[in-house]
Design a protein around this motif. Sequence first.
Motif, short mmCIF file in Angstrom:
data_model
loop_
_atom_site.label_atom_id
_atom_site.label_comp_id
_atom_site.label_asym_id
_atom_site.label_seq_id
_atom_site.Cartn_x
_atom_site.Cartn_y
_atom_site.Cartn_z
N ALA A 29 10.34 1.06 9.82
CA ALA A 29 9.38 0.55 8.84
C ALA A 29 8.96 -0.83 9.28
CB ALA A 29 9.99 0.52 7.44
N LEU A 30 7.67 -1.02 9.45
CA LEU A 30 7.12 -2.31 9.87
C LEU A 30 6.21 -2.85 8.79
CD1 LEU A 30 5.89 -1.92 13.59
CD2 LEU A 30 7.80 -3.28 12.79
N GLU A 31 6.15 -4.18 8.69
CA GLU A 31 5.20 -4.85 7.80
C GLU A 31 4.22 -5.64 8.65
OE1 GLU A 31 7.54 -7.46 5.48
OE2 GLU A 31 8.77 -5.87 4.62
N TYR A 39 -2.17 -2.38 9.68
CA TYR A 39 -1.57 -1.69 8.54
C TYR A 39 -0.68 -2.68 7.79
CZ TYR A 39 -2.54 2.17 11.77
OH TYR A 39 -3.14 3.03 12.65
N GLY A 40 -0.74 -2.64 6.47
CA GLY A 40 0.16 -3.47 5.68
C GLY A 40 1.60 -3.05 5.91
N ASP A 41 1.83 -1.78 5.78
CA ASP A 41 3.14 -1.19 6.07
C ASP A 41 2.91 0.00 6.97
OD1 ASP A 41 5.14 -2.62 4.41
OD2 ASP A 41 3.85 -1.94 2.77
N ALA A 42 3.91 0.29 7.78
CA ALA A 42 3.80 1.46 8.63
C ALA A 42 5.17 2.06 8.84
CB ALA A 42 3.18 1.09 9.98
N PHE A 43 5.22 3.38 8.76
CA PHE A 43 6.42 4.14 9.10
C PHE A 43 6.16 4.77 10.46
CE2 PHE A 43 8.53 8.16 9.58
CZ PHE A 43 9.78 8.01 9.01
N ILE A 44 7.04 4.51 11.41
CA ILE A 44 6.91 5.10 12.74
C ILE A 44 8.05 6.09 12.95
CG2 ILE A 44 6.89 4.64 15.22
CD1 ILE A 44 5.81 1.84 14.51
#
Lengths: 96, 96
Positions: free
Chosen positions: A61-63, A77-82
Motif C-alpha cells: 500500500a502506497l500513499e 494516485y492518492g493511495d495505491a494497492f500493488i
Amino acid sequence: MDDTTPPPPAAPASPPPAPPHTGSPTDFLKGVVGKRVVVRLTSGVDYRGVLSCLDGYMNIALEQTEEHVNGAVTNRYGDAFIRGNNVLYISAAEPI
Amino acid sequence: MDPSAGIQEPFDLIRLSLSERVFVKLRGDRELTGILHAYDGHMNLILSDVEEKIMIVDAPEGAPPGHGAVSIVKRKMEMLFVRGDGVILVSPPSRT
C-alpha cells in the motif's frame, strides 16, 4: 613502580561500531514503512510514494503515489494497492 | 484526518474501497474503472458499471520501440469478475 594505568591495548578490531545497515530483508522492510520508496515492477514501471504497509506476499500500500514510465510521470494516485507478484524491488528513497 | 489511519495491511486499502469506484490496472495494457463489490485474497474482484480501456500499440513493421501509434479501445460492462492474477494495481478514489 606500581603504574596501574597501563595504556589501553591497541583498539581491538572487534567491537563493531554497529554498521548502519545490516539485518535481514525483513528488517529492511520494517525500516522503510512510512518512508519514501521506489517500487519497481517487473514490467519496468516505477511507483514512487510513501510506503504505508506491506504483507507477506509483498502486496504494497502506497500513499502519494507517482507512476513513472521511462522517467516521466504518467499517473498520480492518492493511495495505491500493488499486487505483490508484480514487484521486482523496493528501494528506499530517503535515509532509513 | 490522516488518510492512512486504520490501515495495517495492504488489503485494508481495498476493504475501505468497497462500494466505491476504483481504478484497476491490469496486465496486457488494460485499465478498468468500476464500483467494487467484492474481493478476496487473490485480488479476484467483482466490479459493476465497468469501463475498460485497452491500449493498443499499432507499431509499423520495423519501427523502434515506443514509436507506434497508440489507439485506445473502450468498452463497458455491467458486471465483471476479474481474476486476481491479472491485477497489477488498485487505486481507491482519492480521499483528500
